[in-house]
Design a protein around this motif. Structure first.
Motif, PDB file in Angstrom:
ATOM      1  N   ARG A  74       0.833  -1.205   0.000  1.00 30.92           N
ATOM      2  CA  ARG A  74       0.000   0.000   0.000  1.00 30.92           C
ATOM      3  C   ARG A  74       0.865   1.251   0.000  1.00 30.92           C
ATOM      4  N   ALA A  75       1.949   1.235   0.767  1.00 32.71           N
ATOM      5  CA  ALA A  75       2.833   2.403   0.853  1.00 32.71           C
ATOM      6  C   ALA A  75       3.522   2.658  -0.488  1.00 32.71           C
ATOM      7  N   ARG A  76       3.888   1.589  -1.192  1.00 35.31           N
ATOM      8  CA  ARG A  76       4.521   1.762  -2.501  1.00 35.31           C
ATOM      9  C   ARG A  76       3.523   2.250  -3.537  1.00 35.31           C
ATOM     10  N   LYS A  77       2.303   1.777  -3.433  1.00 34.57           N
ATOM     11  CA  LYS A  77       1.277   2.091  -4.417  1.00 34.57           C
ATOM     12  C   LYS A  77       0.821   3.542  -4.325  1.00 34.57           C
ATOM     13  N   THR A  78       0.675   4.082  -3.151  1.00 32.51           N
ATOM     14  CA  THR A  78       0.110   5.416  -2.954  1.00 32.51           C
ATOM     15  C   THR A  78       0.925   6.521  -3.645  1.00 32.51           C
ATOM     16  N   PRO A  79       2.227   6.646  -3.417  1.00 33.40           N
ATOM     17  CA  PRO A  79       2.969   7.732  -4.081  1.00 33.40           C
ATOM     18  C   PRO A  79       2.996   7.578  -5.611  1.00 33.40           C
ATOM     19  N   ALA A  80       3.068   6.366  -6.099  1.00 32.29           N
ATOM     20  CA  ALA A  80       3.120   6.140  -7.544  1.00 32.29           C
ATOM     21  C   ALA A  80       1.808   6.556  -8.188  1.00 32.29           C
ATOM     22  N   ASP A  81       0.697   6.238  -7.548  1.00 32.27           N
ATOM     23  CA  ASP A  81      -0.599   6.634  -8.088  1.00 32.27           C
ATOM     24  C   ASP A  81      -0.727   8.148  -8.128  1.00 32.27           C
TER      25      ASP A  81
END
Length: 56
Positions: free
Chosen positions: A36-43
């Protein structure tokens, strides 16, 4: 001696399974949090790139 170890192992088997189950659950929760932490900034970054620049 094997009998003593075997008898001791039987009682400890439930404890071992409980420890492994708890460790697996904690590991899965940690991996989900990392994903989730990796996904949030990329989105957020991909949304910013796709938006046209404002012309003020």
């Amino acid at each position: 001696m094997e009998r003593q170890d075997n008898q001791r192992g039987q009682g400890g088997n439930d404890d071992k399974e409980a420890r492994l189950k708890a460790a697996l659950k904690a590991n899965l929760a940690r991996r989900k949090a990392q994903a989730r932490a990796r996904k949030t900034p990329a989105d957020t970054a991909s949304q910013d790139k796709s938006a046209p620049p404002s012309e003020d």
